[in-house]
Design a protein around this motif. Structure first.
Motif, PDB file in Angstrom:
ATOM      1  N   VAL A   1       0.834  -1.202   0.000  1.00 16.46           N
ATOM      2  CA  VAL A   1       0.000   0.000   0.000  1.00 16.46           C
ATOM      3  C   VAL A   1       0.866   1.248   0.000  1.00 16.46           C
ATOM      4  O   VAL A   1       0.646   2.191  -0.777  1.00 16.46           O
ATOM      5  N   ASN A   2       1.883   1.273   0.855  1.00 14.75           N
ATOM      6  CA  ASN A   2       2.773   2.429   0.920  1.00 14.75           C
ATOM      7  C   ASN A   2       3.517   2.649  -0.395  1.00 14.75           C
ATOM      8  O   ASN A   2       3.786   3.787  -0.787  1.00 14.75           O
ATOM      9  N   ALA A   3       3.845   1.546  -1.081  1.00 15.20           N
ATOM     10  CA  ALA A   3       4.556   1.670  -2.357  1.00 15.20           C
ATOM     11  C   ALA A   3       3.688   2.330  -3.426  1.00 15.20           C
ATOM     12  O   ALA A   3       4.216   2.887  -4.403  1.00 15.20           O
ATOM     13  N   LEU A   4       2.370   2.280  -3.270  1.00 21.07           N
ATOM     14  CA  LEU A   4       1.451   2.874  -4.244  1.00 21.07           C
ATOM     15  C   LEU A   4       1.114   4.323  -3.934  1.00 21.07           C
ATOM     16  O   LEU A   4       0.485   4.999  -4.751  1.00 21.07           O
ATOM     17  N   LEU A   5       1.505   4.805  -2.761  1.00 24.21           N
ATOM     18  CA  LEU A   5       1.207   6.180  -2.359  1.00 24.21           C
ATOM     19  C   LEU A   5       2.116   7.174  -3.068  1.00 24.21           C
ATOM     20  O   LEU A   5       3.281   6.882  -3.352  1.00 24.21           O
ATOM     21  N   THR A   6       1.567   8.361  -3.319  1.00 21.65           N
ATOM     22  CA  THR A   6       2.363   9.494  -3.785  1.00 21.65           C
ATOM     23  C   THR A   6       2.065  10.677  -2.869  1.00 21.65           C
ATOM     24  O   THR A   6       0.995  10.733  -2.239  1.00 21.65           O
TER      25      THR A   6
END
Length: 289
Positions: free
Chosen positions: A29-34
């Motif tokens: 999930v964190n990897a998909l955040l901007t």
């Protein structure tokens, strides 16, 4: 936990195992955040994870401060106490109180197992996500032994059983489940039907923390975790991308188009068979660790 160190000795170094479900799920999930993303935390709950003694796991779960805005929605008014959402809106009907194409990432953590109308639920997720936005789901697997037990135990006994396997579990945090979308095949079908052509759905199994009440039960749970094929593992992870090409939006214009507070307050009347999330916290919450 009395048995964790024996079967997962790495947990003595940092407090979590190498199969920790929350760490695995929220790493992605964190990897998909901007930094400029708007996140909808569907079924945001009261943020019981704020009391998680494992700092790394707690930091991964908290999304506020990692993106532009976190909007929490829930049918439970107590979720307004959540300190990790920038704004909260009570869900009172089938339609989510969010504008069309207003969200970049939609998080549904231990929610789908409560959804009475999956078609309505996934339709709403597709509606509020921008093209190219992501839907992230963690839920229980109805095809696992935990899912089977949940269906076999009468609803009136759920609180008593969960109090046995989850020390400190409060009765008001136990809610009815339906499991109408809770197999890998069903999840894939609903995602494809509602505009999430690109998706990954797979079983995941963390250490059996919910079996810590018995040495034999815990040992059996470890065997299950290590050798059970993915389709029958206790949890399901799903990550999906909304069909369509993401639009190039400047930070200024994107801010202006962020979820208006006026429209956020509107919602249809609540119905017993709505596809909205029934609650945020489920009796499977500890299964994901």
């Amino acid at each position: 936990m009395p048995y964790r160190s024996r079967f997962y000795p790495e947990s003595d170094f940092g407090g979590f195992t190498d199969v920790d479900g929350t760490v695995a799920f929220f790493m992605r999930v964190n990897a998909l955040l901007t930094p400029n993303a708007v996140v909808a935390d569907v079924g945001c709950g009261r943020a019981q994870y704020a009391d998680d003694p494992v700092a790394v796991r707690r930091q991964l779960r908290v999304l506020r401060g990692k993106c532009r805005r976190v909007v929490g929605i829930d049918v439970d008014p107590r979720a307004a106490e959540n300190p990790y959402v920038d704004e909260f809106h009570l869900l009172t009907g089938a339609r989510w109180p969010l504008d069309d194409a207003s969200v970049d990432l939609c998080l549904c953590d231990w929610v789908v197992e409560h959804v009475a109308d999956p078609d309505a639920f996934f339709s709403e997720a597709a509606r509020v996500l921008r093209p190219g936005g992501h839907l992230c789901i963690r839920t229980s697997n109805a095809a696992s032994y935990v899912g089977l037990a949940a269906r076999l135990v009468p609803g009136r006994l759920h609180a008593r059983v969960l109090g046995r396997v989850q020390v400190g579990r409060q009765e008001e945090d136990v809610f009815e489940t339906s499991h109408r979308a809770n197999t890998p095949r069903r999840l894939r079908r609903y995602l494809a039907r509602h505009g999430f052509g690109r998706h990954a759905v797979y079983g995941y199994e963390a250490e059996p923390a919910y079996l810590s009440f018995s040495r034999i039960a815990y040992w059996l749970g470890v065997l299950h975790q290590r050798f059970m094929p993915r389709p029958f593992r206790v949890s399901l992870f799903a990550f999906a991308r909304r069909d369509g090409t993401p639009e190039a939006v400047s930070p200024k214009s994107e801010t202006a188009s962020a979820i208006p507070s006026a429209s956020l307050g509107t919602a249809d009347s609540r119905s017993a068979t709505s596809g909205a999330c029934e609650t945020v916290r489920t009796h499977e919450a500890e299964v994901g660790r």
